[in-house]
Every structure is written in structure tokens, then in C-alpha cells.
Scaffold this motif. Structure first.
Motif, mmCIF file in Angstrom:
data_model
loop_
_atom_site.group_PDB
_atom_site.id
_atom_site.type_symbol
_atom_site.label_atom_id
_atom_site.label_comp_id
_atom_site.label_asym_id
_atom_site.label_seq_id
_atom_site.Cartn_x
_atom_site.Cartn_y
_atom_site.Cartn_z
ATOM 1 N N MET A 1 -1.710 -41.446 -52.239
ATOM 2 C CA MET A 1 -2.893 -41.728 -53.032
ATOM 3 C C MET A 1 -4.069 -42.121 -52.135
ATOM 4 O O MET A 1 -5.194 -41.660 -52.326
ATOM 5 N N VAL A 2 -3.819 -42.954 -51.147
ATOM 6 C CA VAL A 2 -4.890 -43.367 -50.235
ATOM 7 C C VAL A 2 -5.421 -42.164 -49.459
ATOM 8 O O VAL A 2 -6.634 -41.992 -49.299
ATOM 9 N N SER A 3 -4.531 -41.304 -48.993
ATOM 10 C CA SER A 3 -4.967 -40.103 -48.270
ATOM 11 C C SER A 3 -5.807 -39.202 -49.162
ATOM 12 O O SER A 3 -6.827 -38.659 -48.721
ATOM 13 N N ALA A 4 -5.382 -39.027 -50.402
ATOM 14 C CA ALA A 4 -6.138 -38.186 -51.330
ATOM 15 C C ALA A 4 -7.516 -38.786 -51.613
ATOM 16 O O ALA A 4 -8.520 -38.057 -51.645
ATOM 17 N N LEU A 5 -7.581 -40.087 -51.795
ATOM 18 C CA LEU A 5 -8.869 -40.731 -52.041
ATOM 19 C C LEU A 5 -9.800 -40.616 -50.840
ATOM 20 O O LEU A 5 -11.010 -40.417 -50.992
ATOM 21 N N LEU A 6 -9.255 -40.734 -49.651
ATOM 22 C CA LEU A 6 -10.076 -40.573 -48.447
ATOM 23 C C LEU A 6 -10.607 -39.147 -48.332
ATOM 24 O O LEU A 6 -11.764 -38.928 -47.954
ATOM 25 N N ALA A 7 -9.766 -38.170 -48.645
ATOM 26 C CA ALA A 7 -10.197 -36.770 -48.587
ATOM 27 C C ALA A 7 -11.290 -36.500 -49.615
ATOM 28 O O ALA A 7 -12.295 -35.838 -49.306
ATOM 29 N N ILE A 8 -11.130 -37.021 -50.816
ATOM 30 C CA ILE A 8 -12.153 -36.838 -51.851
ATOM 31 C C ILE A 8 -13.451 -37.531 -51.443
ATOM 32 O O ILE A 8 -14.545 -36.975 -51.598
ATOM 33 N N GLY A 9 -13.340 -38.730 -50.904
ATOM 34 C CA GLY A 9 -14.534 -39.449 -50.455
ATOM 35 C C GLY A 9 -15.272 -38.711 -49.351
ATOM 36 O O GLY A 9 -16.499 -38.620 -49.362
ATOM 37 N N ALA A 10 -14.531 -38.165 -48.416
ATOM 38 C CA ALA A 10 -15.162 -37.407 -47.328
ATOM 39 C C ALA A 10 -15.819 -36.147 -47.868
ATOM 40 O O ALA A 10 -16.916 -35.770 -47.439
ATOM 41 N N ALA A 11 -15.157 -35.488 -48.817
ATOM 42 C CA ALA A 11 -15.720 -34.268 -49.401
ATOM 43 C C ALA A 11 -17.000 -34.564 -50.182
ATOM 44 O O ALA A 11 -17.913 -33.741 -50.217
ATOM 45 N N LEU A 12 -17.089 -35.720 -50.785
ATOM 46 C CA LEU A 12 -18.292 -36.085 -51.516
ATOM 47 C C LEU A 12 -19.387 -36.627 -50.596
ATOM 48 O O LEU A 12 -20.572 -36.462 -50.870
ATOM 49 N N TYR A 13 -19.010 -37.258 -49.502
ATOM 50 C CA TYR A 13 -19.984 -37.868 -48.600
ATOM 51 C C TYR A 13 -20.733 -36.817 -47.783
ATOM 52 O O TYR A 13 -21.930 -36.971 -47.533
ATOM 53 N N TYR A 14 -20.059 -35.758 -47.365
ATOM 54 C CA TYR A 14 -20.673 -34.755 -46.486
ATOM 55 C C TYR A 14 -21.922 -34.123 -47.118
ATOM 56 O O TYR A 14 -22.974 -34.081 -46.476
ATOM 57 N N PRO A 15 -21.875 -33.628 -48.364
ATOM 58 C CA PRO A 15 -23.099 -33.044 -48.941
ATOM 59 C C PRO A 15 -24.217 -34.067 -49.124
ATOM 60 O O PRO A 15 -25.394 -33.750 -48.955
ATOM 61 N N VAL A 16 -23.854 -35.289 -49.433
ATOM 62 C CA VAL A 16 -24.872 -36.329 -49.598
ATOM 63 C C VAL A 16 -25.562 -36.594 -48.267
ATOM 64 O O VAL A 16 -26.788 -36.712 -48.198
#
Length: 101
Positions: free
Chosen positions: A37-52
Motif C-alpha cells: 500500500m505504501v509503495s502504491a501510494l508513493l507511485a501515485i503521488g509521484a505520478a501526480l507530482y510530476y505534471p504539477v
């Protein structure tokens, strides 16, 4: 009677041992689902942070370009205003020349 107490004592000990093992098993933390779960949340966070981050840097670049253009316009207007003021003062001097002492 002693035999019965020993058998009862053995059953009670066995029951407490079983209860203790169940309690210990219940307190054990399963780390595998938590780590997934932590790995998935980190991946989602990174995917959302890059475009921002890209949008912010693009916005900063556009702001810098607009600032430079506005600065150039202000300098041109300032020069034009100064030239107009100088011409106006020259014309005032032509219309009302200074008196000779």
C-alpha cells in the motif's frame, strides 16, 4: 482424586497455552500488505507530482517572458515621455524666451 486434578491441571495448562498462542498470533502485524500500500501510494503521488511540477516551471518561464516584455515596454514609454517633456519645454522656451538681463 489426585489423578483427576492432574488431568484437569493438564487441560487447564493446555487451554492457557492455546489461548496464549492465539493472542500472540493476533498481535502479529502483517507487513506485506502495508508495504504494498505504501509503495502504491508513493507511485501515485509521484505520478501526480510530476505534471504539477512541469506546469509550475512552465508558468514561471511564461511569467519571466512577460516581465521582460513589460520591462521593455516601460522603458520605451519612459523614453517617449521624456522626449515629449523635453520637446514641450523647448517649445515653451520658444514661445516665451528668457528675458535678457
Amino acid at each position: 482424586m489426585r489423578k483427576e486434578f492432574r488431568m484437569l491441571d493438564g487441560k487447564v495448562d493446555a487451554g492457557f497455552s492455546l489461548l496464549a498462542s492465539k493472542i500472540d498470533a493476533g498481535r502479529k502485524i502483517e507487513w506485506t500488505p502495508i508495504s504494498i500500500m505504501v509503495s502504491a501510494l508513493l507511485a501515485i503521488g509521484a505520478a501526480l507530482y510530476y505534471p504539477v511540477r512541469e506546469a509550475i516551471s512552465e508558468s514561471k518561464a511564461q511569467t519571466e517572458i512577460a516581465r521582460r516584455e513589460n520591462e521593455a515596454r516601460i522603458i520605451k514609454l519612459w523614453d517617449a515621455t521624456n522626449a515629449t517633456s523635453r520637446e514641450l519645454e523647448y517649445l515653451k522656451g520658444q514661445l516665451h524666451p528668457l528675458q535678457k538681463p
